[in-house]
Design an enzyme around this catalytic site. Structure first.
Site, short mmCIF file in Angstrom:
data_model
loop_
_atom_site.label_atom_id
_atom_site.label_comp_id
_atom_site.label_asym_id
_atom_site.label_seq_id
_atom_site.Cartn_x
_atom_site.Cartn_y
_atom_site.Cartn_z
N LYS A 1 12.77 -15.43 -9.55
CA LYS A 1 12.59 -14.36 -10.55
C LYS A 1 11.63 -14.84 -11.64
CE LYS A 1 13.70 -11.52 -8.94
NZ LYS A 1 14.39 -11.35 -7.70
N GLU B 1 7.89 -15.26 -10.21
CA GLU B 1 7.16 -14.05 -9.80
C GLU B 1 6.82 -13.14 -10.98
OE1 GLU B 1 9.06 -11.20 -7.16
OE2 GLU B 1 11.02 -11.70 -7.95
N ARG C 1 4.09 -0.17 -4.74
CA ARG C 1 3.82 -0.72 -3.41
C ARG C 1 2.51 -1.49 -3.35
NH1 ARG C 1 6.85 1.29 0.96
NH2 ARG C 1 5.33 0.25 2.25
N CYS D 1 0.83 -1.19 0.00
CA CYS D 1 0.00 0.00 0.00
C CYS D 1 0.88 1.26 0.00
CB CYS D 1 -0.95 0.08 1.19
SG CYS D 1 -2.10 -1.29 1.30
N GLU E 1 17.23 -18.11 -6.51
CA GLU E 1 16.91 -16.76 -6.97
C GLU E 1 16.43 -16.78 -8.42
OE1 GLU E 1 16.28 -14.12 -5.64
OE2 GLU E 1 16.62 -12.52 -7.06
N ASN F 1 -2.00 1.66 5.81
CA ASN F 1 -1.13 0.58 5.36
C ASN F 1 -0.87 -0.29 6.58
OD1 ASN F 1 0.85 -1.07 4.30
ND2 ASN F 1 2.43 0.54 4.24
N GLY F 2 -1.13 -1.59 6.47
CA GLY F 2 -0.93 -2.48 7.62
C GLY F 2 -2.16 -3.32 7.86
N HIS G 1 16.80 -37.08 -5.41
CA HIS G 1 16.07 -37.54 -4.22
C HIS G 1 14.57 -37.31 -4.36
CE1 HIS G 1 19.78 -38.37 -2.04
NE2 HIS G 1 20.25 -37.26 -2.60
N TRP H 1 -2.85 -2.65 -1.74
CA TRP H 1 -2.54 -4.07 -1.91
C TRP H 1 -3.46 -4.77 -0.92
CZ3 TRP H 1 -0.80 -8.19 1.05
CH2 TRP H 1 -0.35 -9.32 0.35
N LYS I 1 5.94 -4.26 -3.73
CA LYS I 1 7.38 -4.15 -3.54
C LYS I 1 7.81 -4.44 -2.11
CE LYS I 1 11.60 -3.13 -4.66
NZ LYS I 1 12.32 -4.24 -5.31
C1 AGP Z 1 11.86 -10.56 -4.89
O1 AGP Z 1 12.02 -10.16 -6.18
C2 AGP Z 1 10.94 -9.77 -4.05
N1 AGP Z 1 10.92 -8.41 -4.26
C3 AGP Z 1 10.92 -10.21 -2.58
O2 AGP Z 1 11.20 -11.56 -2.47
C4 AGP Z 1 11.80 -9.40 -1.60
O3 AGP Z 1 13.14 -9.69 -1.79
C5 AGP Z 1 11.36 -9.73 -0.16
O4 AGP Z 1 10.02 -9.39 -0.01
C6 AGP Z 1 12.21 -9.03 0.87
O5 AGP Z 1 12.14 -7.65 0.72
P1 AGP Z 1 13.22 -6.70 1.40
O6 AGP Z 1 14.53 -6.98 0.76
O7 AGP Z 1 12.71 -5.33 1.14
O8 AGP Z 1 13.22 -7.06 2.86
#
Ligand code: AGP
Length: 616
Positions: A493, A496, A27, A2, A489, A104-105, A512, A78, A611
Site C-alpha cells: 500500500k 504503490e 482502469r 484500459c 500488504e 484493451n489487451g 538474515h 494504460w 485497477k
Molecule cells: C493492490 O492495491 C492492487 N490493486 C493490486 O495488487 C491487485 O490486488 C492485483 O492486481 C490483483 O487484482 P484482482 O484482485 O482484481 O485480481
C-alpha cells in the site's frame, strides 16, 4: 487495464462517452480518445479526438465541437506498446476504408502482422499493436464481396493471438458497432433503443441494469434495432443476460475526497454485507450457498492451492494459515503468474482457489484455466458479480463489498479475508472443529465491523503520525504468522501510493540480511498484536531499536509494555489472532493514504498503475 465504452442509440454519443470514460478512468489514465459517426452526414465520416493525460484533457479538447452523432466509441489507455503520446492513444484508424477501433489487451503476434500489412502497402503512424489490428480489419473489409464489418472483424480475429476486448466502427456502416472479446472483460448494456458496451458495469449502470456478457471468442454486431452474437467462426451463440447489481451511489464519492478514503471508511458497512446471512452461531456452521454443492469435495480435498496476484495474494496467504490452522487442510499459496507456467502438479483431490477483486486479472484467469485443464475443482473468491472468474470457476463465494474504484485495494482485502475466514470455519467445522469453537469464532467474526469502526476513529492520530515520518524514503513492515501477509500488504500500500520504497517480510527474516538496511530513524512498522508469537516480535523490535530503527507498532489495546519498546503505537481492539488481519491492516491502509496525500500524489490514480490488470 484500459477503459472501453461504446454507445449506439438516439442520444448524442459524445457526452455519453466522455461521462462513461470518467467512470472508467481508474482502469488506465495516460491518454484518452473518442470517435463518433454522424450517420446524417453524407457521406458519413468519423470524427476523432484524442488527448494525452486525463479524460478532463480530452473534455477540454472537445469543447466547442458540434458533434451530433448518436453512435461512437471511447477509450482511456494504460500503455503497453508504444509511449504515452496522442498518436498512440485510441481510437486507432485504418488508412483506407474508414475504420476506428478501441482495444484493451495485447495482440501478441502484431509484429508479424505488421510486416505482412506493410508488404501490402499499408503505412503505420503509431507504435501500437492495436493499430495493426485496425489495419488488418481494413485490409480484410470487402463489403462488395460480402465481407462486411462483422465478417472482417471475425476474419481478423482468427489471425491474431493474444488478448482483446475491442469495439469497432466503420464509416461505410454508420449504424453498426462490432465488439468482441478474448481474455479481456467486455459487457453490453441493453437499454431502451440503445446499447452501451463497456469494459466494466460502472459505465453502464447509469443507463441500464440489464446487460449481456460475452464469452471468449464471441463477436457481437449491434445496431439500434438489436444485436447478433456469434463466434469468430461465425457460429451463432445465445448470450447470457444478467442484472447488474451495483447502484449508482455506490460508485460516487458520496462526500469523500477520494475513492480510497471512501473505501477505507466504508469497510465496516461492507463487511457487514459480506457476513450477512452467512453466519449461523447455533451450531457453528457457516452458510456459503455458492460452495455448498461442493462441500463434500472441499471437505475431502487432499490440498488446496490458492492463486492470486498483489493484494489478493496477500489475502490468499492469510488463508494458507487459516485453512491449515483451523481446518487442518494442507494449503499452498502461489502467484498465479508462476503457477501457470511451472508445470504444477494437480493430482486427485486438488482444489484450486482463485482470489480476485475484479475477477478479470489475466494471470489469475490463465492459472485457473491451467488448473481446470489439469482436472482440478476450481473455486473463486471474487468481488465483481458476473466477472469472467465468477463465470468460469466451478463454484465460489462473492465478497459483496460493492464496487472498488480506488486503484489501491482496501475493502476488497478485508472482504477477501472475511470470506476466507468463513471458508476456514466452513471447512474446519466439517472436519474437526468443535461446534463451540466454531461458534466462538463466528461470534468474534461478527464483531469485526464494529472493531474496524473503532480503528477508523484513530484516523486523525494516524495522519499526524504518518506526516512525521513521510520524508523517509525507505520503510520496513514486519509481522509474523497470520500477520506476515499483512506486513506485505502494508508495504505494498505504501509503495504503490506514496512511491516510498517499502519492504514487507516475516519479522524473523530481518536478521538474515535486511537488517543491514536499518539506519538511524528508519521507520520499521511491526505488527505486534497479542498472539502466539508476541514475545518473538518484541525481540525483533529490540533488534531494530538497537540499530537506530524507529519502531511504529500496531498493538493490542491494553498492552502497556509496548509503549516502552516502540516510539509510536497504533492500538487495535482485542481479537483472536486468526481474525486479526482484518484489524491490523486498517491502520496501515490509513497510513498509506495520508502518506500519499502528504507527498502530493493522486491517491486514486497512482503513477503507472491501473485497477484491473488484464494483460500478462
Ligand atoms: C493492490 O492495491 C492492487 N490493486 C493490486 O495488487 C491487485 O490486488 C492485483 O492486481 C490483483 O487484482 P484482482 O484482485 O482484481 O485480481
Amino acid at each position: 487495464m484500459c477503459g472501453i465504452v461504446a454507445y449506439i442509440g438516439t442520444r448524442p454519443a459524445r457526452s455519453l462517452l466522455v461521462e462513461g470514460l470518467k467512470r472508467l478512468e481508474y482502469r488506465g489514465y495516460d491518454s484518452a480518445g473518442v470517435a463518433v459517426i454522424d450517420a446524417k452526414n453524407s457521406p458519413a465520416k468519423i470524427q476523432l479526438a484524442k488527448a494525452v493525460g486525463r479524460v478532463s484533457n480530452l473534455e477540454k479538447r472537445l469543447e466547442g465541437t458540434t458533434w451530433n452523432g448518436t453512435m461512437g466509441i471511447g477509450h482511456t489507455r494504460w500503455a503497453t506498446h508504444g509511449g504515452v503520446t496522442e498518436a498512440n492513444a485510441h481510437p486507432h484508424t485504418d488508412d483506407g476504408v474508414g475504420i476506428a477501433l478501441i482495444h484493451n489487451g495485447i495482440i501478441e503476434n502484431y509484429a508479424v502482422l505488421r510486416t505482412y500489412l506493410e508488404q501490402k502497402g499499408h503505412t503505420f503512424v503509431t507504435d501500437t499493436d492495436t493499430e495493426v489490428l485496425t489495419m488488418l480489419i481494413g485490409e480484410l473489409y470487402d463489403a462488395a464481396n460480402g465481407v462486411d464489418l462483422e465478417a472482417a472483424v471475425q476474419a481478423a480475429l482468427r489471425e491474431v493471438t493474444g488478448a482483446y476486448a475491442i469495439c469497432v466502427i466503420c464509416k461505410e456502416e454508420p449504424d453498426v458497432i462490432v465488439a468482441a472479446r478474448k481474455g479481456s472483460p467486455l459487457i453490453v448494456g441493453i437499454g431502451n433503443g440503445e446499447y452501451i458496451v463497456a469494459s466494466d458495469p460502472q459505465a453502464i449502470i447509469a443507463h441500464t441494469a440489464q446487460a449481456m456478457t460475452l464469452d471468449d471468442y464471441n463477436v457481437v454486431k449491434i445496431t439500434r434495432d438489436g444485436f447478433r452474437t456469434s463466434t469468430i467462426d461465425n457460429v451463432e451463440v445465445t448470450p447470457q443476460v444478467l442484472q447488474l447489481e451495483s447502484e449508482l451511489d455506490e460508485i460516487d464519492l458520496g462526500g469523500y475526497e477520494h475513492y480510497m478514503q471512501k473505501e477505507i471508511f466504508e469497510q465496516p458497512a461492507a463487511l457487514r454485507n459480506t457476513l450477512r446471512g452467512r453466519l449461523d452461531m447455533k451450531d457453528g456452521r457457516v452458510v456459503l450457498g455458492g460452495v455448498s454443492a461442493f462441500a463434500k469435495d472441499l471437505v475431502r480435498a487432499r490440498r488446496i492451492i490458492m492463486i492470486a496476484q498483489g493484494t489478493a495474494l496477500h489475502s490468499a496467504m492469510i488463508a494458507e494459515y487459516l485453512f491449515e490452522d483451523l481446518a487442518r487442510m494442507p494449503t499452498e499459496c502461489e502467484y498465479a503468474s508462476e503457477f501457470r507456467y511451472r508445470n504444477p502438479i494437480v493430482d486427485d483431490g486438488t482444489v484450486v482457489m482463485a482470489v480476485s477483486q475484479s475477477g478479470e486479472t489475466a494471470d489469475t484467469l490463465a492459472a485457473l484455466h491451467e488448473a481446470r485443464d489439469r482436472g482440478a475443482l476450481t473455486l473463486g473468491v471474487v468481488n465483481v458479480v458476473g466477472s469472467t472468474m465468477a463465470r468460469e470457476t466451478d463454484a465460489g463465494v462473492y465478497l459483496r463489498v460493492g464496487p472498488e474504484i480506488g486503484v489501491a485495494s482496501t475493502k476488497a482485502f478485508t472482504g477477501q479475508v472475511a470470506v476466507l475466514s468463513m471458508l476456514s470455519l466452513f471447512l474446519g467445522r466439517r472436519r474437526l472443529m468443535s461446534p463451540q469453537t466454531a461458534s466462538e469464532l463466528q461470534t468474534e467474526l461478527a464483531m469485526i465491523p464494529d472493531k474496524i469502526e473503532q480503528i477508523l476513529a484513530l484516523a486523525p492520530e494516524i495522519k499526524a503520525m504518518t506526516e512525521r515520518y513521510v520524508q523517509h524514503d525507505n520503510w520496513l513492515f514486519l509481522g509474523r504468522g497470520v500477520n506476515y501477509p499483512v506486513a506485505l500488504e502494508g508495504a505494498l500500500k505504501l509503495k504503490e501510493l506514496s512511491y516510498i520504497h517499502a519492504e514487507g517480510m516475516p519479522a524473523a527474516e530481518m536478521k538474515h540480511g535486511p537488517i543491514a538496511l536499518i539506519t538511524e530513524g528508519m521507520p520499521a512498522v511491526f505488527i505486534a498484536n497479542k498472539g502466539a508469537q508476541y514475545e518473538k516480535v518484541l525481540s525483533n523490535i529490540a533488534e531494530t531499536r538497537s540499530r537506530g530503527g524507529h519502531v511504529i507498532a500496531v498493538a493490542t489495546e491494553g498492552d502497556k509494555h509496548i509503549r516502552s519498546v516502540a516510539e509510536d503505537v497504533l492500538f487495535i481492539p482485542e481479537c483472536p489472532e486468526p481474525l486479526s488481519p482484518m484489524l491490523t491492516v486498517v491502520p496501515l491502509q490509513i497510513m498509506a493514504y495520508y502518506a500519499a496525500l502528504a507527498r502530493g500524489h493522486d491517491v486514486d490514480k497512482p503513477r503507472n498503475l491501473a485497477k484491473s490488470v488484464t494483460v500478462e
